[in-house]
Scaffold this motif. Structure first.
Motif, mmCIF file in Angstrom:
data_model
loop_
_atom_site.group_PDB
_atom_site.id
_atom_site.type_symbol
_atom_site.label_atom_id
_atom_site.label_comp_id
_atom_site.label_asym_id
_atom_site.label_seq_id
_atom_site.Cartn_x
_atom_site.Cartn_y
_atom_site.Cartn_z
ATOM 1 N N VAL A 13 0.866 -1.176 0.000
ATOM 2 C CA VAL A 13 0.000 0.000 0.000
ATOM 3 C C VAL A 13 0.903 1.226 0.000
ATOM 4 N N ALA A 14 0.422 2.315 -0.586
ATOM 5 C CA ALA A 14 1.184 3.565 -0.578
ATOM 6 C C ALA A 14 0.276 4.715 -0.172
ATOM 7 N N PHE A 104 4.242 2.163 1.770
ATOM 8 C CA PHE A 104 5.050 3.280 1.282
ATOM 9 C C PHE A 104 4.433 4.591 1.738
ATOM 10 N N CYS A 105 5.292 5.552 2.036
ATOM 11 C CA CYS A 105 4.809 6.873 2.399
ATOM 12 C C CYS A 105 5.784 7.914 1.873
ATOM 13 N N GLY A 106 5.279 8.846 1.065
ATOM 14 C CA GLY A 106 6.159 9.893 0.563
ATOM 15 C C GLY A 106 5.563 10.576 -0.649
ATOM 16 N N GLY A 107 6.271 11.593 -1.119
ATOM 17 C CA GLY A 107 5.758 12.375 -2.223
ATOM 18 C C GLY A 107 6.545 12.276 -3.506
ATOM 19 N N SER A 198 1.896 -5.497 -6.212
ATOM 20 C CA SER A 198 0.453 -5.348 -6.334
ATOM 21 C C SER A 198 0.084 -4.220 -5.375
ATOM 22 N N LEU A 199 -0.040 -3.015 -5.916
ATOM 23 C CA LEU A 199 -0.023 -1.810 -5.092
ATOM 24 C C LEU A 199 -1.363 -1.087 -5.094
ATOM 25 N N LEU A 200 -1.850 -0.773 -3.900
ATOM 26 C CA LEU A 200 -2.980 0.134 -3.740
ATOM 27 C C LEU A 200 -2.410 1.487 -3.312
ATOM 28 N N THR A 201 -2.663 2.516 -4.120
ATOM 29 C CA THR A 201 -2.154 3.848 -3.823
ATOM 30 C C THR A 201 -3.276 4.728 -3.310
ATOM 31 N N ILE A 202 -3.076 5.295 -2.132
ATOM 32 C CA ILE A 202 -4.038 6.206 -1.514
ATOM 33 C C ILE A 202 -3.446 7.604 -1.576
ATOM 34 N N CYS A 203 -4.127 8.498 -2.284
ATOM 35 C CA CYS A 203 -3.619 9.857 -2.480
ATOM 36 C C CYS A 203 -4.441 10.837 -1.655
ATOM 37 N N LEU A 204 -3.768 11.559 -0.757
ATOM 38 C CA LEU A 204 -4.424 12.624 0.001
ATOM 39 C C LEU A 204 -4.515 13.850 -0.904
ATOM 40 N N LEU A 205 -5.738 14.222 -1.241
ATOM 41 C CA LEU A 205 -5.977 15.263 -2.234
ATOM 42 C C LEU A 205 -6.653 16.455 -1.559
ATOM 43 N N PRO A 206 -5.920 17.525 -1.299
ATOM 44 C CA PRO A 206 -6.527 18.692 -0.632
ATOM 45 C C PRO A 206 -7.696 19.255 -1.438
#
Length: 326
Positions: A13-14, A104-107, A198-206
């Protein structure tokens, strides 16, 4: 829990998003709930001694949840997305072998994409001697001649690279000289292979860009208060930041170097840092919005809420279940 996907890629996960969107705190909360370990995905947090300016997780945060891929390079060392993939994937396998989830955590989206696709080859490891020789050639010949050489040996990579982007030009030439094959060939081969994650990406979207800018401005002020100037002075005393390498381009440090050198005032440096960070956040938003298949979580000025956290947890558990299903 089996964290290996059916196609033999790793399940991960990211948590991504623009700078100052609250990724670190959100990822730590998710990791605590899920029994995950955090894999840093930030091109500047990899460097030692650069803590304040890169907004690294605090000692308390790292004690609460295991963190990897942070503080493992010295600031004079260049580092690439291919190297990141080569380093991060074994870390993910070790985490999965412990029955835990790599998170994963980062920009730095390019690093995450390299890890997801597994686009790295042993043959493409950096060669310090070749890199130094290319840098010397570039100084003697100029960027236009180096770009012309790239166009001769690897037209496809040249077409995808801005003629003034010396770092990318030299990296493509380095790959050609080390491996004997154009970078574009390696890229085509990598695109035809199964993803490594096999990645799930969670994007914090302001929801509100102005609110994000306020968060950024508060962070810049907090960095100044925490001693960013002092940290920059210490890096200079160690012999870093004047070599023109990757770390020397980090927002915050390059502006403070100019203030320390007397070229601008400290207030002018802080204005430049705020402006550069706003621009960087816009580029990050453009990158992450273009990633198909991501889960976008709209967040307010105070960051992700408990409701948004629950939404992310549900999506992650569904991802894990789908990965495990026969």
């Amino acid at each position: 829990m089996d964290l290996t996907a059916r196609d033999a890629s790793l399940c991960a996960v990211a948590v991504v998003g623009p700078t100052a969107s609250g990724k670190t705190a959100f990822a730590i909360r998710l990791a605590t709930e899920l029994g995950a370990e955090v894999v840093g995905c930030d091109s500047m947090q990899i460097y030692r001694y650069m803590d304040i300016g890169t907004a690294k997780p605090t000692a308390e945060e790292r004690a609460a949840v295991p963190h990897h891929m942070i503080d493992f390079r010295d600031p004079h060392e260049d580092y690439s997305a291919a190297e990141y993939a080569a380093d991060a994937l074994p870390v993910c396998r070790e985490i999965a072998a412990r029955g835990r989830l790599p998170l994963f955590c980062g920009g730095t989206g390019l690093y995450l994409e390299a890890a997801r696709t597994g686009r790295h080859r042993p043959e493409l490891s950096s060669d310090a001697g070749v890199r130094r020789a290319l840098a010397e050639e570039a100084e003697a010949r100029g960027v236009s001649e180096m770009y012309a050489e790239l166009a001769r040996v690897d037209p496809a990579s040249a077409a995808a690279t801005h003629p003034n982007n010396l770092r990318r030009v030299l990296r493509a030439l380095e790959i050609y000289r080390v491996s004997g094959r154009p970078k574009s060939e390696w890229d085509r081969e990598s695109q035809n292979t199964s993803p490594a994650l096999s990645l799930l990406t969670i994007c914090l979207l302001p929801r509100d860009r102005t609110a994000l800018h306020r968060r950024i401005d508060r962070r810049v002020a907090a960095m100044a208060e925490a001693g960013l100037r002092r940290e920059t002075e210490e890096l200079l005393a160690r012999g870093y930041l004047r070599d023109g390498g990757t770390a020397a381009q980090a927002i915050g440090y390059k502006e403070y170097v100019r203030a320390i050198d007397g070229e601008i005032t400290e207030e002018e440096a802080l204005d430049e840092i705020r402006y550069a960070t706003h621009r960087y956040a816009r580029r990050q938003l453009t990158w992450f919005r273009a990633r198909r298949g991501s889960l976008f979580l709209p967040i307010g000025e105070e960051g992700a809420t408990r409701e948004e956290e629950e939404s992310a947890l549900c999506a992650i558990r569904a991802h894990l279940h789908a990965t495990e299903s026969p």
